[in-house]
Motif scaffolding. Structure first.
Motif, PDB file in Angstrom:
ATOM      1  N   TYR A 254       0.731  -0.876  -0.469  1.00  0.00           N
ATOM      2  CA  TYR A 254       0.138  -0.168   0.183  1.00  0.00           C
ATOM      3  C   TYR A 254       0.952   1.159   0.210  1.00  0.00           C
ATOM      4  CZ  TYR A 254       1.281  -0.493   4.444  1.00  0.00           C
ATOM      5  OH  TYR A 254       2.039  -0.296   6.042  1.00  0.00           O
ATOM      6  N   THR A 255       0.262   2.288  -0.250  1.00  0.00           N
ATOM      7  CA  THR A 255       1.234   3.661  -0.065  1.00  0.00           C
ATOM      8  C   THR A 255       0.820   4.092   0.999  1.00  0.00           C
ATOM      9  OG1 THR A 255      -0.132   4.246  -2.332  1.00  0.00           O
ATOM     10  CG2 THR A 255       1.340   6.121  -1.898  1.00  0.00           C
ATOM     11  N   THR A 256       1.912   5.062   1.298  1.00  0.00           N
ATOM     12  CA  THR A 256       1.727   5.626   2.171  1.00  0.00           C
ATOM     13  C   THR A 256       2.407   7.175   2.444  1.00  0.00           C
ATOM     14  OG1 THR A 256       4.794   4.927   2.854  1.00  0.00           O
ATOM     15  CG2 THR A 256       2.874   3.675   4.093  1.00  0.00           C
ATOM     16  N   GLY A 257       3.825   7.621   1.745  1.00  0.00           N
ATOM     17  CA  GLY A 257       3.722   9.246   1.635  1.00  0.00           C
ATOM     18  C   GLY A 257       4.168   8.991   0.151  1.00  0.00           C
ATOM     19  N   LYS A 258       4.393   9.940  -0.725  1.00  0.00           N
ATOM     20  CA  LYS A 258       3.962  10.382  -1.761  1.00  0.00           C
ATOM     21  C   LYS A 258       5.751   9.261  -2.643  1.00  0.00           C
ATOM     22  CE  LYS A 258       4.075  15.390  -1.165  1.00  0.00           C
ATOM     23  NZ  LYS A 258       4.772  15.115   0.078  1.00  0.00           N
ATOM     24  N   GLY A 259       6.692   8.939  -1.633  1.00  0.00           N
ATOM     25  CA  GLY A 259       7.333   7.517  -2.848  1.00  0.00           C
ATOM     26  C   GLY A 259       6.694   6.380  -2.560  1.00  0.00           C
ATOM     27  N   ALA A 260       8.179   5.962  -2.226  1.00  0.00           N
ATOM     28  CA  ALA A 260       7.621   4.131  -2.478  1.00  0.00           C
ATOM     29  C   ALA A 260       7.099   3.661  -1.194  1.00  0.00           C
ATOM     30  CB  ALA A 260       9.430   3.533  -2.579  1.00  0.00           C
ATOM     31  N   GLY A 261       5.778   2.790  -1.423  1.00  0.00           N
ATOM     32  CA  GLY A 261       4.868   2.594  -0.642  1.00  0.00           C
ATOM     33  C   GLY A 261       5.575   1.388   0.693  1.00  0.00           C
ATOM     34  N   CYS A 262       4.463   0.864   1.166  1.00  0.00           N
ATOM     35  CA  CYS A 262       4.894  -0.328   2.158  1.00  0.00           C
ATOM     36  C   CYS A 262       3.876  -1.715   1.522  1.00  0.00           C
ATOM     37  CB  CYS A 262       4.048   0.227   3.653  1.00  0.00           C
ATOM     38  SG  CYS A 262       5.968   1.462   4.337  1.00  0.00           S
ATOM     39  N   LEU A 263       4.694  -2.542   2.453  1.00  0.00           N
ATOM     40  CA  LEU A 263       4.443  -3.992   2.487  1.00  0.00           C
ATOM     41  C   LEU A 263       3.762  -4.325   3.322  1.00  0.00           C
ATOM     42  CD1 LEU A 263       8.434  -5.747   2.047  1.00  0.00           C
ATOM     43  CD2 LEU A 263       6.759  -4.413   0.397  1.00  0.00           C
ATOM     44  N   GLN A 264       2.611  -5.450   3.218  1.00  0.00           N
ATOM     45  CA  GLN A 264       1.289  -5.594   4.115  1.00  0.00           C
ATOM     46  C   GLN A 264       1.932  -7.086   4.961  1.00  0.00           C
ATOM     47  OE1 GLN A 264      -2.002  -4.107   5.186  1.00  0.00           O
ATOM     48  NE2 GLN A 264      -1.405  -5.550   6.344  1.00  0.00           N
ATOM     49  N   HIS A 265       2.226  -6.785   5.832  1.00  0.00           N
ATOM     50  CA  HIS A 265       2.792  -8.079   6.349  1.00  0.00           C
ATOM     51  C   HIS A 265       0.957  -8.457   6.954  1.00  0.00           C
ATOM     52  CE1 HIS A 265       6.691  -6.915   7.020  1.00  0.00           C
ATOM     53  NE2 HIS A 265       6.159  -5.540   6.885  1.00  0.00           N
ATOM     54  N   ASN A 266       1.561 -10.271   6.646  1.00  0.00           N
ATOM     55  CA  ASN A 266       0.198 -10.687   6.886  1.00  0.00           C
ATOM     56  C   ASN A 266       0.390 -11.941   8.311  1.00  0.00           C
ATOM     57  OD1 ASN A 266      -2.219 -12.576   6.023  1.00  0.00           O
ATOM     58  ND2 ASN A 266      -2.363 -10.573   4.789  1.00  0.00           N
ATOM     59  N   SER A 267       0.510 -13.247   7.257  1.00  0.00           N
ATOM     60  CA  SER A 267       0.634 -14.206   7.889  1.00  0.00           C
ATOM     61  C   SER A 267       1.548 -15.909   7.395  1.00  0.00           C
ATOM     62  CB  SER A 267      -0.525 -15.240   8.185  1.00  0.00           C
ATOM     63  OG  SER A 267      -1.795 -15.204   7.336  1.00  0.00           O
ATOM     64  N   TRP A 268       1.536 -17.121   7.400  1.00  0.00           N
ATOM     65  CA  TRP A 268       2.344 -17.637   7.051  1.00  0.00           C
ATOM     66  C   TRP A 268       1.804 -18.108   5.685  1.00  0.00           C
ATOM     67  CZ3 TRP A 268       5.981 -19.904   9.323  1.00  0.00           C
ATOM     68  CH2 TRP A 268       7.011 -20.666   9.203  1.00  0.00           C
ATOM     69  N   PRO A 269       2.567 -18.144   4.572  1.00  0.00           N
ATOM     70  CA  PRO A 269       1.975 -18.144   3.191  1.00  0.00           C
ATOM     71  C   PRO A 269       1.486 -19.500   3.161  1.00  0.00           C
ATOM     72  CG  PRO A 269       4.501 -17.974   3.443  1.00  0.00           C
ATOM     73  CD  PRO A 269       3.599 -17.510   4.327  1.00  0.00           C
ATOM     74  N   GLU A 270       0.663 -19.652   2.585  1.00  0.00           N
ATOM     75  CA  GLU A 270      -0.313 -20.605   2.015  1.00  0.00           C
ATOM     76  C   GLU A 270      -0.896 -20.360   0.600  1.00  0.00           C
ATOM     77  OE1 GLU A 270      -2.967 -21.632   4.931  1.00  0.00           O
ATOM     78  OE2 GLU A 270      -2.520 -22.019   6.443  1.00  0.00           O
ATOM     79  N   ASN A 271      -1.133 -19.493  -0.011  1.00  0.00           N
ATOM     80  CA  ASN A 271      -1.378 -19.216  -1.431  1.00  0.00           C
ATOM     81  C   ASN A 271      -0.749 -20.023  -2.267  1.00  0.00           C
ATOM     82  OD1 ASN A 271      -2.629 -19.067  -4.001  1.00  0.00           O
ATOM     83  ND2 ASN A 271      -3.081 -17.296  -2.995  1.00  0.00           N
ATOM     84  N   PRO A 272       0.015 -21.075  -2.763  1.00  0.00           N
ATOM     85  CA  PRO A 272       1.028 -21.305  -3.964  1.00  0.00           C
ATOM     86  C   PRO A 272       1.184 -20.363  -5.505  1.00  0.00           C
ATOM     87  CG  PRO A 272      -1.374 -23.058  -4.442  1.00  0.00           C
ATOM     88  CD  PRO A 272      -1.326 -21.819  -3.297  1.00  0.00           C
TER      89      PRO A 272
END
Ligand SMILES: Cc1ncc(COP(=O)(O)OP(=O)(O)O)c(N)n1
Ligand SMILES: Cc1nc(C(=O)O)sc1CCOP(=O)(O)O
Length: 499
Positions: A254-272
């Motif tokens: 997602y976007t934060t300020g005017k530059g490069a946005g951030c990653l969304q932390h989630n949970s243990w990856p399960e989707n192939p």
């Protein structure tokens, strides 16, 4: 009395604060938490930055760095350490000395992300820091994760190939190098290469995601590798989990300020979809032909070592059986396979033949079961064209991804518990790993194998597998038919409860 309180692996990040929250210590701690670890932070500097630029930084004193390291070691020693931005040569030297003093005794894994400059162009590296990286830190690293500019700078061989540059880091003592391909000009894919002296390169490729929100990707990848290593995954499995975690976080960024946005932390990856495609170098990325489907669920899956055993289970009207012949000359083996296949037709039994895929095709078995080494010898196209099902053994994320790429009819997940039936080169995987592997296979039937008997069925069924393969739970029992019926009854009730 054992302490009943739950625990988590401890992972340290030795890195700098990012006031913008997307990278550095902040990103590392989010990653540890999402990957079910307890994160500790050893802060090396405080940076003043936002999504557009780094304004400046102030490093901690060597005494404060030392105090953080020693205070944590005394009470909360790490299973793994991630090293990020260390902006001053004095701090780098202190850290190298400290790691040299404690690594062997505490047996932690060390993963380093060599942050030499910010993506916005702020330089953190000096000639003396480079020299400490090369001479002092490198021999203490289990893995270093440079991007292409960092690899060129650290190796001191800017004109050499990426492989030669990585070899320079291995020669300096790093145990392995993950060359991150994000900066390459291949548009469709991002290919990362894991290079070690011990085995051929492994290339992990992903679709390149069209996002500008990529601030902190290096921090997240390296801390996710450390977190996975702390859970006792092998290094290659740790890289796979981390790369899947990163792809998931990037796809939700997602976007934060005017530059490069951030990653969304989630949970243990399960989707192939988030997991990498694995290949040897230069191997074309091609779609495999899918094997015939199982049609109905696997359920209870006895694995027997003779036609005699198959005959003795026929009164139980089994639905699926595997014939796993490990003894006998070629003539005897063919004769047994032929007889078993004839019986399977007469009794409407789905019969898998272990290893002997040519005889399985010749005599028209329902399917073939192969181990990972067998996959290298077998003619998979011939098995698929003959309409036989294929089951594949797996014992790690790496083997699971290799198996998934071949689109088999089922995947075996082993060995869950200790087994007396077969000498295993790997450790028992346990229920937590089984659950994670099964979650990655929602689109392919799975069977759990290894040390499963009546007592284990409830917990194994709760992991979401579609069947259980058993040897000794039937063939080492006084009343094998009774044992079969008890296992079937137990499996049916717990599997139904979990479906
Ligand atoms: C259902 C099932 N899972 C695993 C195995 C083991 O097969 P493989 O890796 O080929 O090892 P051997 O059986 O040849 O020792 C299996 N047979 N069945
Ligand atoms: C043949 C076999 N393959 C395994 C694997 O993990 O690939 S474990 C195993 C033996 C399973 O026997 P039991 O049910 O007696 O433990």
């Amino acid at each position: 009395m054992p302490d009943p309180s739950p625990t988590k692996p401890i992972v340290w990040t030795i890195a700098s604060s990012d006031s913008g929250g997307g990278a550095g210590i902040q990103a590392d701690l989010h990653t540890f938490s999402a990957l079910e670890c307890h994160g500790c932070s050893v802060i090396t500097a405080v940076t003043a930055q936002n999504s557009c630029q780094v304004i400046g930084y102030e490093a901690v004193s060597p005494a404060l760095l030392c105090a953080q390291l020693n205070c944590l070691l005394e009470d909360m020693p790490p299973q793994a350490i991630k090293i990020g931005l260390i902006p001053e040569p004095e701090l780098l030297q202190l850290l190298a000395d400290w790691l040299r003093q404690h690594k062997a005794a505490y047996q932690f894994t060390v993963i380093a992300d060599p942050v030499l400059s910010s993506s916005s162009g702020y330089d953190f590296i000096s000639q003396s820091s480079l020299s400490i990286w090369r001479r002092q830190l490198m021999p203490l690293l289990d893995l270093i994760t440079p991007n292409l500019p960092e690899l060129a700078l650290l190796s001191g061989l800017p004109q050499a190939s990426e492989q030669q540059q990585a070899d320079q880091l291995l020669a300096a003592g790093a145990k392995s190098v993950l060359i991150k391909g994000g900066h390459s000009d291949i548009r469709q894919f991002v290919c990362d290469t894991l290079r070690t002296a011990a085995r051929p390169d492994i290339i992990l490729s992903h679709n390149r995601l069209p996002t500008q929100n990529n601030h902190g990707t290096g921090c997240v990848l390296s801390s996710a590798i450390a977190a996975s290593a702390a859970h006792n995954y092998t290094l290659i499995d740790s890289v796979i989990i981390a790369r899947a975690y990163l792809q998931q976080a990037l796809s939700l960024s997602y976007t934060t300020g005017k530059g490069a946005g951030c990653l969304q932390h989630n949970s243990w990856p399960e989707n192939p979809l988030y997991f990498p495609h694995l290949s040897e170098p230069l191997q074309a990325r091609q779609e495999a032909q899918a094997f015939a489907a199982m049609v109905s669920p696997i359920g209870l899956y006895p694995v027997v070592d003779s036609v005699q055993w198959l005959l003795s289970l026929l009164p139980c009207q089994p639905d699926v059986i595997q014939l796993r012949l490990k003894q006998g000359d070629a003539k005897d083996i063919e004769q047994q396979i032929k007889q078993a296949i004839n019986l399977s037709r007469d009794y409407g039994l789905r019969l898998f033949i272990n290893d002997h895929w040519e005889l399985a095709i010749k005599h028209g078995a329902y399917g073939v079961h192969l181990g990972q080494e067998d996959l290298l010898q077998a003619d998979l196209a011939a098995i698929a064209s003959a309409g036989l099902r294929l089951g594949i053994s797996t014992h790690s994320y790496t083997e699971l991804l290799i198996a998934r790429q071949l689109k088999p009819s089922y995947i075996a997940l082993g060995h869950v518990f200790a087994t007396q039936t077969k000498q295993m080169p790997s450790k028992p995987q346990g229920l937590t790993k089984l659950k994670r592997y099964a979650a990655l296979c929602r689109d392919i039937p799975t069977v759990a194998i290894g040390g499963i008997g009546l007592q284990q069925i409830k917990d194994v069924a709760a992991c979401g597998v579609d069947g259980i393969a058993v040897v000794s739970a039937i063939t080492a029992q006084h009343k094998p038919q009774q044992a079969y019926n008890d296992l079937l009854q137990q499996w049916s009730s717990y599997h139904a409860y979990n479906s």
